[in-house]
Design an enzyme around this catalytic site. Structure first.
Site, short mmCIF file in Angstrom:
data_model
loop_
_atom_site.label_atom_id
_atom_site.label_comp_id
_atom_site.label_asym_id
_atom_site.label_seq_id
_atom_site.Cartn_x
_atom_site.Cartn_y
_atom_site.Cartn_z
N SER A 135 44.45 37.15 40.84
CA SER A 135 44.74 38.49 40.33
C SER A 135 46.10 38.94 40.79
CB SER A 135 43.68 39.49 40.80
OG SER A 135 43.80 39.73 42.18
N LYS A 136 46.61 39.97 40.14
CA LYS A 136 47.90 40.52 40.54
C LYS A 136 47.81 41.11 41.94
CE LYS A 136 48.37 41.60 35.68
NZ LYS A 136 48.06 42.63 34.68
N GLN A 137 46.63 41.64 42.30
CA GLN A 137 46.46 42.27 43.61
C GLN A 137 46.58 41.27 44.76
OE1 GLN A 137 44.43 43.10 40.92
NE2 GLN A 137 45.68 44.92 40.64
#
Length: 312
Positions: A256-258
């Site tokens: 994920s981007k996180q």
């Protein structure tokens, strides 16, 4: 709230512009596009940018360009949730008029403290269900200022006669159930900062755009029961669902981007799509991008259903 009446296949890819597409989001994009093509339906792109503090400037346009580089062109103009605020306000007012939404003064700390007083501690990577502190029957705000609006899940379920636990079918995962009240509680519709919550925005937009089929990552599967409750409350159709496998990083966590997922390398779009197709257990690519998309569409139709066989 009024939804489109036609039920001809309409699918969508709805990325959040918190960064460029990464390998995991490309899997979801490809799967949703293939499902629409396999059913000879429309494929839409919706930019889910209601969480404006997390949006990266320019990422929305970059995502559209990335999709185009992969041959994944939407059949209608791209829409942005940030331009659809009036629809969400109308839906909230509809729920308030039925007594199914109420103001809440609780912070996240208040919620954890309420559970701690009952001997319950929040576990890592989990969220505690809302304990109902501000429900009207529990005394409401008690003079505190309202921060957010919540859906009164128990009241909706009781007044509409919804089953507990709520059951639904996923085309890939099969039969699913969840006791929404026990697992989640009264979830947020409008946040304390005034922004619209994902659950409300996605349900309103899927209905307004006539979406019949939602194909998205498996990490969103547990959102589905909440969305079904909200669909029933708003009187709109429930789409069919198919949740795709996740791409995981070296640590086993969902990419994920996180957690630092890098933008997908599209210097060779066919290679990037071939990697996404492998996650979906589709055959090896053909020699060109258009031929590969045709091959994968046929394979998708054979596995997940479609109407290619009726094509003249």
């Amino acid at each position: 709230m009024q939804a489109r009446s036609a039920r001809t296949y309409r699918g969508r890819f709805a990325p959040s512009p918190t960064g460029w597409l990464h390998a995991g989001s490309l899997v979801a994009a490809l799967a949703s596009w293939l499902d629409a093509r396999a059913h000879r339906g429309a494929w839409l792109v919706r930019i889910e940018d209601v969480d404006t503090p997390r949006c990266v400037p320019g990422a929305d346009r970059a995502i559209v360009q990335q999709l185009a580089a992969c041959g994944l062109q939407p059949d209608e103009p791209v829409v942005w949730q940030s331009q659809r605020q009036a629809l969400y306000a109308q839906a909230l007012q509809q729920l308030r008029a039925r007594g199914w939404a109420y103001p809440c003064a609780c912070t996240r700390h208040d919620i954890e403290a309420a559970w701690a007083a009952r001997g319950v501690q929040r576990q890592r990577h989990t969220a505690l269900p809302y304990p109902g502190t501000c429900r009207p029957e529990a005394g409401g705000l008690r003079g505190r200022p309202a921060r957010a609006w919540r859906l009164h899940v128990g009241r909706v379920i009781a007044e509409l006669g919804l089953p507990v636990p709520l059951g639904w079918h996923d085309r890939r995962l099969g039969a699913q159930t969840q006791d929404v009240q026990a697992a989640v509680g009264d979830f947020v519709l409008q946040r304390a900062d005034g922004l619209w919550a994902y659950q409300l925005a996605v349900v309103v937009d899927d209905a307004a755009q006539g979406i019949t089929d939602v194909v998205r990552g498996e990490d969103l599967a547990d959102n589905t029961p909440r969305q079904i409750v909200l669909q029933r409350a708003l009187g709109v159709p429930t789409p069919r669902y198919l949740h795709t496998p996740l791409v995981r990083g070296a640590n086993g966590e969902k990419l994920s981007k996180q957690n630092g997922a890098q933008a997908v390398d599209l210097r060779d779009p066919l290679a990037a799509l071939a990697a996404a197709a492998a996650v979906l257990e589709l055959p090896a690519p053909a020699s060109t991008l258009p031929a590969s998309l045709r091959r994968w569409t046929e394979a998708w139709a054979q596995r997940w259903g479609g109407s290619l066989q009726s094509r003249p």
